[in-house]
Structures are given as structure tokens and as C-alpha cells.
Design an enzyme around this catalytic site. Structure first.
Site, short mmCIF file in Angstrom:
data_model
loop_
_atom_site.label_atom_id
_atom_site.label_comp_id
_atom_site.label_asym_id
_atom_site.label_seq_id
_atom_site.Cartn_x
_atom_site.Cartn_y
_atom_site.Cartn_z
N ARG A 44 7.04 181.42 122.81
CA ARG A 44 7.85 180.55 123.67
C ARG A 44 6.90 179.71 124.51
NH1 ARG A 44 5.40 181.92 127.64
NH2 ARG A 44 6.84 180.64 128.82
N GLY A 45 7.50 178.75 125.25
CA GLY A 45 6.67 177.78 125.97
C GLY A 45 6.57 176.54 125.08
N ALA A 46 6.85 175.37 125.69
CA ALA A 46 7.00 174.16 124.88
C ALA A 46 5.80 173.86 123.96
CB ALA A 46 7.31 172.97 125.79
N ARG A 87 15.46 175.88 118.92
CA ARG A 87 15.58 175.73 120.38
C ARG A 87 15.62 174.22 120.67
NH1 ARG A 87 12.03 179.29 124.21
NH2 ARG A 87 13.90 179.06 125.48
N GLN A 192 9.75 185.76 132.52
CA GLN A 192 8.45 185.27 132.02
C GLN A 192 7.38 185.32 133.11
OE1 GLN A 192 11.40 183.79 131.52
NE2 GLN A 192 11.47 182.60 129.64
N ASP A 233 9.64 171.31 129.66
CA ASP A 233 10.01 171.35 128.24
C ASP A 233 10.31 169.97 127.71
OD1 ASP A 233 10.53 174.14 129.35
OD2 ASP A 233 10.47 174.38 127.17
N ASN A 243 12.97 171.83 132.86
CA ASN A 243 12.09 173.01 132.82
C ASN A 243 12.94 174.26 133.03
OD1 ASN A 243 9.45 174.22 132.59
ND2 ASN A 243 9.56 174.67 134.77
N LYS A 244 12.29 175.40 133.01
CA LYS A 244 12.97 176.70 133.10
C LYS A 244 13.98 176.71 134.23
CE LYS A 244 12.77 179.43 130.93
NZ LYS A 244 13.81 179.53 129.87
O1 MRU Z 1 12.23 179.68 127.65
P1 MRU Z 1 10.74 179.50 127.66
O2 MRU Z 1 9.98 180.70 128.08
O3 MRU Z 1 10.24 178.91 126.36
O4 MRU Z 1 10.52 178.39 128.76
C1 MRU Z 1 9.22 177.98 129.07
C2 MRU Z 1 9.17 177.00 130.17
O5 MRU Z 1 10.17 176.62 130.74
C3 MRU Z 1 7.83 176.43 130.50
O6 MRU Z 1 7.75 176.10 131.85
C4 MRU Z 1 7.60 175.17 129.67
O7 MRU Z 1 7.85 175.42 128.32
C5 MRU Z 1 6.23 174.65 129.82
S1 MRU Z 1 5.05 175.78 129.16
C6 MRU Z 1 3.53 175.10 129.24
#
Ligand code: MRU
Length: 346
Positions: A44-46, A87, A192, A233, A243-244
Site C-alpha cells: 500500500r502507499g501510492a 484501488r 498505518q 494519493d 490523502n488518507k
Molecule cells: O490506504 P493506504 O495505506 O494505501 O494509504 C496511504 C496514504 O494515504 C499515503 O499517505 C499516500 O499513499 C502517500 S504514501 C507515500
């Protein structure tokens, strides 16, 4: 060690669902398994999702039985659709899929496609690391010695191929000898922050304190936060930032208290095709992620409770102090400066 990589004809990744209790890598043998890993958030993470999608496309090419160029391209279109359906919010996924497809279409035989796709996926992964290091250096210049940094979710090595975006900035400031302290939001419901950011900061020896998400406003109002750093994201052309979930609240409270708020993103996260954040698709995840929590071994939420679980929110650009990219910091007017940063990467 990389979050995701190509290993002996398979896609190898750290299974983030098990951290911090267990560190384990999994090898995925087909594109369906890669899609499942993204959906389930093993990765996970963009930026990490983008790199995984790139390797997923290479894997699709390698596992396809097609001998002819056109048949292989048709298989790749199907693989692209499988990956794109996993996603919706992180634009890096679509960006990597499009980039690999373009490269495939430019090759003139099935064999050439297979070689080109693996090279392109590897380039996406390698570039991610150098981009984060550049971004980290630009961001670190914004961090005063002795700063307390509020951070949401996980934006570190685990959310990228290596190094990280917002946590990359923290890492760079720490490497420069600046004394920094991170207030780590737990980041419910998937935690996370508590699971992954706490683990990464511990490994790196960077001082931090874990806080409940609800405590962030208190720390900001009482003068205990110097800067808020987050990842993103997707960033719309006008600088609105997805973002999250929970990021929007942080940005509003930061502005209320005169605290700078910096999203830190590679330019591959900027989507110039979307005029505003209202157009960003927001992923709705399973209600179980909210209702399934346990406390002292007991289920917290009564059976049968309905829950909503949007995984991301959008912060309007008026709350953004600046956006840290690998090409420098974009300041308002973001519509203009972001476009310039993206162009510099093309
Ligand atoms: O749902 P996730 O854990 O994939 O969400 C991640 C985030 O929101 C991060 O802040 C974003 O992807 C940037 S990661 C460098």
C-alpha cells in the site's frame, strides 16, 4: 531492502499486513495475485502501488502464452484492467499502467514487449527511490533544527519502493543532523501510523511519540507542533490533495493555528487531468475494517452495526502551504507551480 521488486520471474513484496509482528516477503506468480495483494493492502502507499502495478504488467507479459505481438498486447490490456480495478484513489497506479502499456505498444514483437516491459517496470521502481531522495532534500530544507513534525498514515520506505516521501523528508532532516521529533498519528482504521510508521521510525532511530488521531488538534493548539507533513494519493491540477482519511481535519486545524502544512509527493501523484479535488474518486473500503477492531481481546463494536469507511479525504488547496516534489517546493498559486513541476519531469 525494497518494498517491492522483481525476483526470479515473480513479483516479490514485503507483506505489510503482518507488520510489525512479523516481517515476511511474498512472491506473486500472476497478475491476479498482484491485484489481490494491492486490494488487500499487502502492499500500500501510492508510489509502492504504482511500482507494483508496473511489475504486475511485466509479470502479465511474462506469464502470457501469446506468441504474437497483437495477442500479447490484448492480454496486457486485460491485465491493465484487472490492476486498474483494485484501488481507485492513488493515481500512481494508473500512471504506471499507462506508462508500461505505452512502452509495450512501441515494441515490435512479443519478445521485445516482454523485455521492454520488465525494463520499464524496473525503471519506475529505481526512479522512485532517487525521486524520493531528491524530494527529501527539498523538504528537509523546510524543517528547522529541533522541530516537532506531525505525520499521518505511513509515507515511508514501505509506502514507496524505498526511502519514503513525507517520512523521506523526516529521514533526510535526521541524516543532516537536525534534531527532529515526530508525532505519529495512529491512523485508524488500518493503523498505518501505529503499525508501520512507528516500526520504520524505530528501525531508523528517529525519535517519535505515537498519538491517538483525536489528540492531533490538542497538540497543535497548545503549540507543540512546528510543521505537518503528509503524503498524497492524488493531487488535482488546482492543488487539492487526496490523502488518507483524517488529513483534511489536520490541514484545517493546522491553518487555524498558523502551522505550515506540506504534502510531499512525487510528480507522478499529480493528476493534471483533474481540475479539482472534487473529481478524485474516493475509495470506500469494507465496513469490517472499522467494526472488526478488538480491545483486550474483545470485539469492540456490537454485531450488526453499520459503518462507513471512506479511505481518503480531499484537502482543498487553500489549506496547503506548499507541495514538496522532487523538482522543488510548489507554492501557491499551485495551479501554476504544480504544472511547472510536472513539466520538468517530462
Ligand atoms: O490506504 P493506504 O495505506 O494505501 O494509504 C496511504 C496514504 O494515504 C499515503 O499517505 C499516500 O499513499 C502517500 S504514501 C507515500
Amino acid at each position: 531492502m525494497r518494498t517491492v521488486e522483481w525476483h526470479a520471474g515473480k513479483v516479490r513484496m514485503i507483506d505489510q499486513r503482518l507488520l510489525p509482528a512479523e516481517f515476511c516477503q511474498i512472491d506473486l506468480e500472476d497478475v491476479a495475485a498482484v491485484a489481490q495483494a494491492i486490494r488487500d493492502m499487502a502492499v500500500r502507499g501510492a508510489p509502492a502501488i504504482g511500482a507494483t502495478a508496473g511489475f504486475g504488467m511485466a509479470l502479465a507479459a511474462h506469464t502470457s502464452p501469446a506468441d504474437e505481438r497483437d495477442a500479447l498486447l490484448a492480454d496486457l490490456e486485460r491485465a491493465a484492467n484487472v490492476l486498474l480495478a483494485t484501488r481507485p484513489t492513488a493515481v500512481n497506479l494508473a500512471w504506471a499502467v499507462k506508462r508500461t502499456l505505452r512502452r509495450a505498444e512501441a515494441a515490435d514483437s512479443a519478445d521485445a514487449i516482454r523485455t521492454a516491459l520488465l525494463a520499464e517496470a524496473q525503471a519506475i521502481a529505481d526512479e522512485d527511490v532517487t525521486i524520493n531522495q531528491r524530494l527529501g532534500a527539498f523538504g528537509a530544507a523546510l524543517i528547522p533544527d529541533g522541530a516537532t513534525i506531525l505525520h499521518h498514515c505511513n509515507t515511508g520506505a514501505l509506502a514507496t519502493v524505498d526511502y519514503g516521501t513525507a517520512l523521506g523528508v523526516v529521514r533526510a532532516a535526521h541524516e543532516q543532523g537536525k534534531r527532529v521529533h515526530v508525532l505519529v498519528d495512529e491512523t485508524r482504521p488500518r493503523l498505518q501510523g501505529a503499525r508501520l510508521t512507528a516500526w520504520e521510525l524505530q528501525q531508523a532511530g528517529i525519535p517519535f511519540t505515537l498519538i491517538a488521531d483525536n489528540a492531533a488538534g490538542h497538540f497543535m493548539r497548545t503549540g507543540q507542533v512546528d510543521v505537518v507533513l503528509v503524503g498524497a494519493d492524488r493531487v488535482a491540477a488546482n492543488g487539492d490533495v487526496a490523502n488518507k482519511i483524517g488529513t483534511y481535519k489536520l490541514a484545517v486545524v493546522a491553518k487555524e493555528n498558523g502551522i505550515p502544512f506540506y504534502p510531499c509527493v512525487p510528480t507522478s501523484t499529480v493528476d493534471l487531468d483533474l481540475p479539482t479535488g472534487d473529481d478524485i474518486p474516493i475509495e470506500e473500503r469494507s465496513a469490517d475494517e472499522v467494526t472488526g477492531i478488538t480491545f483486550h481481546g474483545q470485539r469492540v463494536v456490537p454485531e450488526g452495526v453499520r459503518a462507513a469507511n471512506p479511505a481518503f479525504d480531499v484537502t482543498p488547496h487553500r489549506y496547503v502551504t506548499g507541495i514538496v516534489t522532487e523538482n522543488g517546493v510548489a507554492y501557491p498559486p499551485l495551479a501554476m507551480t504544480l504544472a511547472r513541476m510536472v513539466k520538468e519531469s517530462q
